[in-house]
Write a protein that holds these residues in place. Structure first.
Motif, short mmCIF file in Angstrom:
data_model
loop_
_atom_site.label_atom_id
_atom_site.label_comp_id
_atom_site.label_asym_id
_atom_site.label_seq_id
_atom_site.Cartn_x
_atom_site.Cartn_y
_atom_site.Cartn_z
N ASP A 128 -22.78 -8.35 -64.12
CA ASP A 128 -22.78 -7.10 -63.37
C ASP A 128 -21.38 -6.82 -62.84
OD1 ASP A 128 -22.47 -8.62 -60.92
OD2 ASP A 128 -24.65 -8.87 -60.87
N ALA A 129 -21.23 -5.62 -62.28
CA ALA A 129 -19.91 -5.18 -61.81
C ALA A 129 -19.44 -5.98 -60.61
CB ALA A 129 -19.96 -3.69 -61.47
N SER A 130 -20.37 -6.44 -59.79
CA SER A 130 -19.99 -7.22 -58.61
C SER A 130 -19.35 -8.54 -59.01
CB SER A 130 -21.23 -7.48 -57.75
OG SER A 130 -20.91 -8.29 -56.63
N ALA A 131 -19.93 -9.20 -60.01
CA ALA A 131 -19.35 -10.46 -60.48
C ALA A 131 -17.98 -10.23 -61.10
CB ALA A 131 -20.30 -11.10 -61.49
N HIS A 164 -26.35 -1.11 -69.39
CA HIS A 164 -25.36 -0.69 -70.39
C HIS A 164 -24.38 0.35 -69.85
CE1 HIS A 164 -23.77 -0.37 -74.42
NE2 HIS A 164 -23.88 0.93 -74.38
N TYR A 165 -24.83 1.25 -69.02
CA TYR A 165 -23.97 2.32 -68.52
C TYR A 165 -23.56 2.13 -67.06
CZ TYR A 165 -25.60 4.65 -72.75
OH TYR A 165 -25.90 4.96 -74.05
N GLY A 166 -23.91 1.00 -66.49
CA GLY A 166 -23.52 0.74 -65.11
C GLY A 166 -24.70 0.79 -64.16
N ALA A 167 -24.48 0.17 -62.98
CA ALA A 167 -25.56 0.04 -62.00
C ALA A 167 -26.01 1.37 -61.43
CB ALA A 167 -25.09 -0.88 -60.87
N THR A 175 -18.95 0.24 -60.54
CA THR A 175 -19.88 1.13 -59.85
C THR A 175 -19.10 2.21 -59.10
OG1 THR A 175 -19.90 -0.12 -57.78
CG2 THR A 175 -21.46 -0.81 -59.50
N PRO A 176 -19.75 3.35 -58.81
CA PRO A 176 -19.07 4.38 -58.00
C PRO A 176 -18.59 3.82 -56.67
CG PRO A 176 -21.03 5.30 -59.03
CD PRO A 176 -21.06 3.81 -59.31
#
Length: 534
Positions: A242-245, A380-383, A263-264
């Motif tokens: 994920d984006a956080s990691a 696939h397209y983000g959280a 993420t935004p």
């Protein structure tokens, strides 16, 4: 302020030629050692999709970004923007006035990474292979204009087209036209797993865990000869859950570059306070998001249902609540910055209106509320995708005309279900294969479209698409392109929602950021090096 806006050297749509740096590996800098890049793209081999990196199958931005580093194409999109330029080819051009005969001459002494020569017969083999396998990803449709491929000697390849196609040079720059070694790729079946062999700027070593590639190690190909200059010796691309990691890895110094998808909230935070050693870059992008419909499904078979959704959905509110300044409302499949764009959906539906939607349904004798499920992919397209569908469903449900539920599914399960027609309504994104209006139309509406949509329109397929492709001056194709977009707004086989920017975060000792992403979201990893950022 550690945020920079990167302005591409040419305006999208004008397509002014910009030559790629000419070189190969000779004279390239060492880049200060290996550079680590992060992505949330996942690379999974499954029973439904066992060959995620075969050029004859791969058709998503993540897998293409692997192939563009490793598999060479005759043409390539230049390091800025503009018309494609020769890559594996020394030269390519149409040799007739009707844009139906296209001839390429290979560079001398071209070879695969194992040292074996690349010949015109290998090019023919590779392209004929993709056309004959006809993988269910639909990527082969990019080569549908080809009638036959002919070779003369070891270096000349002649493409005979079945109809005029001014966009054909762009299609030869896409990975489906990548040159593969017949010794490694069987003619009649896909190559399973994560092995990739080509003549591109890097070789690939995949680190795989439980059927998923978690790291792609790109090492400079000593045999590479082409248009690119490599500014580094090695790139390690790490796939994060994920984006956080991924963000934590950048802040912790485990990676040097953070790519899609942030993420935004992350982008907003990095805009305000990127940290002492981090820089955020934003740049123009041509990504779009849209809803697609299985027009044979009972819940949305009636055109009035799809039109009512187009009449109710408030794109401005959607963008504001979910993406902020990172996206803009979109009223056509063709982005506003591409030549040939028309605001067809706004022209037809205007501002959102429940009363107009109610009349559309009443006139068609459609009972309300219309019950349906909207499907989206979770990874696939983000959280932010889940939040996007929550906003969309609330808009539709608040109208009183719909009873909508939403359901999220991981990408590796989402895609096979979508292709089998299991979803009535589903959300997708599109990163263009090349920056031309044709690539926002044909992949959705032509025969063998990648959505496998049951929607057909003979005027679009038999008249308007061929008309638009005959125009070498893409501005002259505007009449045909506008008519296509108007038909889409009337029939609503797809419902465009927004187009977005691109973002990149790096440690402040990384340079090459101005060109590492082009407008089609292509990663050009050869641009990266260590040193003063730029």
């Amino acid at each position: 302020m550690n945020r920079k806006t990167l302005v591409l050297p040419a305006v999208i749509g004008l397509l002014a030629p910009v030559l790629a740096a000419c070189g190969g590996t000779d004279g390239a800098g060492d880049g200060g050692g290996s550079i680590a890049v992060g992505t949330t793209d996942r690379f999974i081999a499954t029973d439904d999709a066992p060959a995620p990196l075969d050029p004859a199958y791969a058709y998503d931005v993540g897998s293409w970004n692997i192939l563009r580093q490793t598999v060479q194409t005759l043409m390539i999109q230049p390091r800025g923007e503009g018309e494609p330029v020769p890559e594996a080819a020394e030269s390519c051009s149409f040799t007739d006035t009707g844009n139906e005969r296209y001839v390429c001459t290979l560079r001398e002494d071209l070879s695969f990474a194992d040292g074996s020569p690349v010949t015109a017969k290998d090019v023919k083999y590779s392209i004929d292979r993709a056309r004959s396998i006809k993988a269910d990803s639909g990527v082969f449709a990019l080569l549908s204009a080809i009638d036959t491929v002919e070779t003369r000697g070891d270096r000349e390849v002649i493409f005979h087209l079945n109809s005029a196609d001014a966009t054909f040079p762009y299609k030869l720059s896409t990975p489906v036209a990548g040159i593969v070694n017949p010794a490694d790729y069987d003619r009649g079946k896909l190559r399973d797993g994560f092995d990739v062999n080509g003549s591109g700027p890097y070789t690939l070593k995949a680190e795989v865990e439980n059927g998923e590639m978690v790291k792609a190690v790109f090492t400079k190909n000593a045999h590479y000869k082409g248009a690119l200059t490599l500014n580094n010796d090695k790139i390690e691309m790490n796939s994060f859950k994920d984006a956080s990691a991924m963000d934590g890895a950048l802040k912790g110094g485990d990676i040097d570059v953070m790519t899609r998808s942030m993420t935004p909230e992350q982008i907003q935070q990095l805009s305000v306070d990127p940290g002492e050693n981090t820089e955020l870059f934003d740049m123009p992008g041509l990504e779009i998001r849209y809803l697609a419909f299985n027009t044979d499904a009972p819940s949305v078979r009636d055109k009035a249902v799809r039109q009512a959704m187009a009449q109710i959905i408030n794109r401005s509110e959607l963008v504001s609540k979910v993406y902020g300044v990172q996206a803009e409302p979109l009223y056509s499949l063709v982005p506003a910055t591409i030549t040939g764009h028309s605001n067809s959906f706004f022209n037809k539906y205007g501002d959102p209106s429940v009363s107009k939607a109610e009349k559309l349904l009443a006139d068609a004798d459609v009972s309300t509320p219309v019950k349906l499920t909207m499907h989206y992919t979770t990874d696939h397209y983000g959280a932010a995708t889940k939040r996007e569908f929550e906003v969309l469903s609330k808009q539709l449900n608040d109208s009183g005309l719909f009873d909508v539920s939403i359901k999220g599914t991981p990408w590796d399960s989402f895609v096979p279900a979508q292709r089998k027609g299991s979803y009535d309504v589903y959300g997708m994104g599109w990163f263009p294969d090349f920056p031309d209006a044709d690539n926002y139309i044909a992949p959705f509406l032509d025969a063998d479209n990648f959505l496998k949509s049951p929607y057909t329109n003979s005027i679009i397929r038999k008249t308007l698409i061929p008309e638009s492709r005959r125009e070498a001056d893409r501005g002259s194709a505007a009449t045909s392109l506008t008519e296509i977009q108007d038909i889409v707004a009337e029939d609503v086989p797809v419902l465009p929602l927004w187009q977005g920017k691109q973002y990149l975060a790096t440690s402040d000792d990384i340079s090459g950021t101005a060109y590492v992403l082009n407008s089609s979201s292509t990663l050009q990893l050869w641009e990266l090096s260590r040193g003063m950022s730029g």
